[in-house]
Scaffold this active site. Structure first.
Site, short mmCIF file in Angstrom:
data_model
loop_
_atom_site.label_atom_id
_atom_site.label_comp_id
_atom_site.label_asym_id
_atom_site.label_seq_id
_atom_site.Cartn_x
_atom_site.Cartn_y
_atom_site.Cartn_z
N ASP A 23 7.61 -36.90 40.26
CA ASP A 23 8.44 -35.98 39.49
C ASP A 23 9.39 -36.77 38.59
O ASP A 23 10.37 -37.34 39.06
CB ASP A 23 9.22 -35.08 40.44
CG ASP A 23 10.02 -34.01 39.71
OD1 ASP A 23 9.75 -33.79 38.52
OD2 ASP A 23 10.91 -33.41 40.33
N ASP A 50 8.21 -34.03 31.85
CA ASP A 50 8.42 -33.72 33.27
C ASP A 50 7.08 -33.64 33.99
O ASP A 50 6.37 -32.64 33.89
CB ASP A 50 9.19 -32.42 33.40
CG ASP A 50 9.48 -32.04 34.83
OD1 ASP A 50 9.25 -32.87 35.73
OD2 ASP A 50 9.94 -30.90 35.07
#
Length: 395
Positions: A56, A233
């Site tokens: 992440d 992201d």
């Protein structure tokens, strides 16, 4: 994965020292879960307990579920600190609020293994989770340290400080077909994942705590949709477009004969909310019906997404139409474009914390991949045949 709120209390604790090997780069394979999330396997503690963590870049904390945790699903691996002779669990408590749900737990220290390389690392040992976080086996947050609840060195900083990598940066190659074949490279770049004769174009970051870049907008043909910033992201599955820009884009789609709507479906490959109908019944016809989407970064850099890059699968319906599941999502946040895994499939990306920049190059994926096309009425005929045979046997 966007981190909306971070709350943490830090308390000085005893440092753990281990002998480490010296490396310049570390390459680790990534496990693809239906193109919804990408996970890296790491091992924790003296017993090398295996954990699969979501990669992440939108958050900054490393955490794993505790063996004593509550709220996680039964199939989630849990870390047993007491079983490790080298684990120190402190009394420092933390809570983190993700968009997908809150988690809470304590700060721990232990030895961590990444691709047979050992180093000492702090992390959060999570005791409670709710929402979608309950299905997660942990997160490897690779954002900036300044955005973390745990203010001890992040994974990237630990690798750098312990001289396992020569620079605080990593690169990401996400393969969009097959369970395996994706890689993350800490401290280096591997041009084998970049299309031949392509170079990496770097863009300065606008933030000291996120991989946020300035852009001029998105465009289809000559029509530009105003968006000023984009966040890269890997914890987000879709290409998530601000609501106003997405509505305007789909009007252009409609003018080209592609009718789209918003619908939430909580299963792959329909996890993104934009679904479209097109008057075509073969692969090339479907591809030709959809436009090329351009992300205009500046006057010298445009990031192109072909239809094959943002379409996941299409089903040929009875008649002359096909239904397509896209990798596009409509966001309620109008501040920025969210470049999730759907974008990262197409671009080999370098996340450089040292020089505060991010680099893009056409991935070897970005070369006109085939769509997943299936014909629905053939399945219906098969069901009818089975029913007919069953009826004959009954008679």
């Amino acid at each position: 994965m966007i981190l909306t709120v971070l709350l943490g209390l830090f308390q000085e604790t005893q440092s753990i020292k281990f002998q480490v090997q010296r490396h310049l780069t570390i390459m680790d394979p990534i496990h693809d879960i239906h193109q919804v999330e990408y996970r890296i396997q790491m091992q924790f503690g003296s017993l090398k307990q295996p954990m699969e963590l979501i990669i992440d870049t939108g958050s900054s904390d490393l955490w794993v579920p505790s063996i004593d945790s509550k709220g996680f699903l039964n199939n989630v691996n849990r870390y047993d600190c007491k079983a490790s002779s080298t684990c120190i669990n402190t009394d420092s408590r933390y809570s983190i609020f993700y968009d997908d749900g809150p988690i809470s737990g304590t700060l721990a220290w232990d030895q961590v293994w990444m691709h047979n390389i050992k180093f000492n690392q702090s992390f959060l040992l999570i005791e409670r989770a709710s929402g979608n976080m309950a299905s997660s086996g942990g997160i490897l947050g690779l954002g900036f340290h300044s955005n973390a609840a745990n203010q001890n060195p992040s994974i990237l900083e630990s690798l750098y400080q312990q001289k396992l990598i020569s620079k605080k940066y990593f690169s990401l190659y996400l393969k969009d077909e097959g369970e395996f074949g994706s890689y993350i490279l800490f401290g280096g770049i591997d041009m084998q994942f970049v299309q031949k004769d392509q170079k990496i174009s770097y863009v300065p970051l606008k933030s000291d705590y996120q991989y946020l870049i300035g852009i001029e907008g998105m465009s289809i043909d000559d029509e530009l949709f105003s968006i000023t910033t984009a966040l890269v992201d890997s914890g987000t599955s879709c290409l998530t477009v601000p609501a106003v820009a997405m509505d305007d884009m789909l009007q252009v789609f409609a003018a080209k004969g592609v009718e789209c709507s918003y619908r939430v479906e909580n299963y792959a490959p329909s996890y993104c909310t934009v679904h479209c109908f097109v008057n075509a019944t073969n692969e090339q016809g479907i591809i030709d019906s959809f436009p090329i989407i351009k992300i205009r970064v500046n006057s010298s850099l445009e990031l192109l997404l072909n239809p094959q890059d943002y379409l996941y699968s299409c089903t040929i319906l009875d008649g002359s139409q096909s239904k397509c599941n896209t990798k596009l999502e409509r966001s309620q946040i109008d501040d920025f474009l969210l470049l999730g895994d759907a974008f990262l499939h197409s671009y080999y990306t370098v996340f450089d914390q040292t020089d505060k920049q991010i680099g893009f190059a056409h991935s070897i994926n970005n070369k006109g991949l085939k769509l997943h096309v299936k014909t629905r009425h053939l399945v219906s005929y098969a069901h009818m045949l089975i029913l007919y045979i069953g009826l004959l046997l009954f008679i």
